[in-house]
Enzyme design. Structure first.
Site, short mmCIF file in Angstrom:
data_model
loop_
_atom_site.label_atom_id
_atom_site.label_comp_id
_atom_site.label_asym_id
_atom_site.label_seq_id
_atom_site.Cartn_x
_atom_site.Cartn_y
_atom_site.Cartn_z
CB SER A 142 -0.86 0.05 1.09
OG SER A 142 -0.17 0.12 2.33
NE ARG A 161 -2.01 5.52 1.23
CZ ARG A 161 -1.37 4.69 1.91
NH1 ARG A 161 -0.12 4.68 2.01
NH2 ARG A 161 -2.08 3.83 2.50
CG ASN A 209 -2.04 9.84 -4.81
OD1 ASN A 209 -3.12 10.63 -4.81
ND2 ASN A 209 -2.10 8.64 -3.88
#
Lengths: 156, 289
Positions: free
Chosen positions: B218, B222, B226
């Site tokens: 994660s 992440r 992004n």
């Protein structure tokens, strides 16, 4: 966008940068920050201590001034008391001296008077005789009247 | 600006392709000329652009802070030292707020992660064609390469290799400190005996194992997601510039808006990566009984 050995390269680079940062970057800057924090804390403590000391000194100064004033007052009152004492003493002395002078003067006067009386007494007989002799001329027995006159003189 | 020789889709693909160095099919080593060739190189290849940018930015970062640390003084700070102290204070506060243990590694780790990722993300705000065009110029005129084969992804964090590299680095530290603090038995026990007790070891292991593996995945995805999405939008906006005056001016406005919004994202993503790293390490340092 495929996974390849870059991932290993990045892990190595990551480890190296973190190690470098941990050894050469972070500690000196943190040490400086801590140092400054301590310096500021010390400075504040010193200022606080200084203020406290100043307060104490002021208090002490006021106490000293107060004591000095009290001492001065005491000295002044002592001096006044002493002055009064001296004045009183002088008055007493003067009175005693005056009395003494008076007494001695009186004694002297009395002495003078006595001496004068004695002298007068010693001369009065012969004056009286001389006077009487002049008045009566030679009709008087010198011897008999001298005894009489001596008795008279001793009665004066 | 898309060059006339490229269609929109080619332009996008070109921007999303890393400059990859590896072994060709015929056994020789060199740069891949297109995406298929890069994919063929397999695992033992290096994304030269990502690696170069990340080393350059990390080097700049360390050089700057090292130069500050060399002449740091406890008296009245000035200039660069003020700036460095502001950042270091901010990171130190974050670490103290989230990390309850005592470990001299965590703060420098958080510092490196935050600023390095921030700088890598910051490359997103450079005009999207600026560095690739420079790279193309250099590639063609210095190395004599085919202009269509010079790929250059400027933002290293849009390369999953980079984000996974950092996430795995953090994960290795989490594992190391978990075992160091809790002991191998304690760590294995934490993985197998919770939350249901010793009669449900497989279920426990499944849950805790997923929990453990999810941390680096994660963390990496992440950041990558992004930044990749943000970069993608910049690319799409850039395509608008070649679609007439109206679209170009609209694209200009969009670009400004997205760039301003992106300032928030790049900082936020760097901050999230740092904070989660601190939290994961804090969890690794805590013993549950």
């Amino acid at each position: 966008m495929n996974l390849n050995a870059t991932i290993i390269g990045q892990m190595i680079a990551f480890a190296l940068f973190v190690a470098f940062c941990m050894k050469y970057v972070w500690p000196p800057i943190m040490a400086a920050l801590e140092d400054r924090k301590k310096k500021i804390a010390d400075g504040l403590a010193a200022a606080e201590r200084g203020r406290h000391e100043q307060e104490l000194a002021e208090k002490r100064a006021q106490q000293v001034i107060h004591e000095a004033k009290e001492q001065a007052n005491e000295i002044i009152s002592q001096a006044q008391r002493r002055g009064n004492e001296i004045v009183d003493e002088s008055k007493d002395n003067a009175r005693v001296e005056g009395d003494r002078i008076l007494v001695s003067a009186k004694a002297e006067i009395e002495q003078e008077a006595n001496r004068a009386k004695d002298e007068l007494r010693s001369q009065v007989g012969s004056i009286a005789i001389a006077g009487a002799a002049k008045i009566l001329d030679r009709e008087i027995d010198k011897q008999a009247h001298t005894n009489l006159l001596d008795e008279l003189v001793s009665q004066i | 600006m898309a060059s006339e020789a490229l269609t929109s889709s080619q332009y996008i693909k070109h921007h999303l392709q890393n400059l990859t160095f590896g072994q060709h099919h015929d056994g020789s080593w060199g740069l891949a000329h297109d995406a298929a060739e890069a994919a063929d190189m397999g695992f033992w290849a290096i994304n030269v652009d990502s690696m170069g940018m990340t080393l350059l930015l990390g080097g700049l970062l360390m050089w700057f802070f090292r130069s500050v640390a060399k002449k740091v003084e406890a008296g009245v700070p000035s200039g660069a030292q003020n700036f460095a102290e502001w950042i270091i204070d901010f990171i130190n506060d974050s670490v103290r707020g989230s990390f309850s243990g005592r470990n001299p590694l965590v703060a420098p780790l958080a510092f490196t992660i935050f600023l390095w990722i921030f700088l890598m993300n910051l490359m997103d705000l450079l005009p999207i064609d600026l560095v690739p065009e420079i790279a193309k110029f250099v590639g063609v005129h210095v190395f004599g390469m085919d202009p269509h084969a010079v790929f250059f992804k400027v933002v290293p964090t849009t390369d999953p290799n980079i984000t996974f590299g950092m996430a795995f680095g953090v994960f290795a530290l989490v594992l190391f400190y978990s075992i160091k603090i809790k002991g191998l038995g304690g760590f294995v026990g934490e993985l197998t005996l919770e939350p249901f007790g010793k009669w449900a070891i497989p279920a426990n292991f499944l849950l805790e194992g997923v929990n453990l593996i999810a941390k680096p995945i994660s963390l990496a995805l992440r950041l990558f997601g992004n930044m990749y999405a943000g970069e993608m939008i910049f690319i799409l906006i850039a395509i608008m510039f070649s679609a007439g005056a109206v679209m170009a001016s609209l694209g200009g406005l969009l670009q400004i808006g997205w760039a301003i919004f992106h300032i928030l994202i790049i900082t936020l993503q760097a901050f999230i990566f740092m904070t989660l790293t601190i939290v994961y390490l804090d969890m690794a340092h805590q013993e549950h009984h």
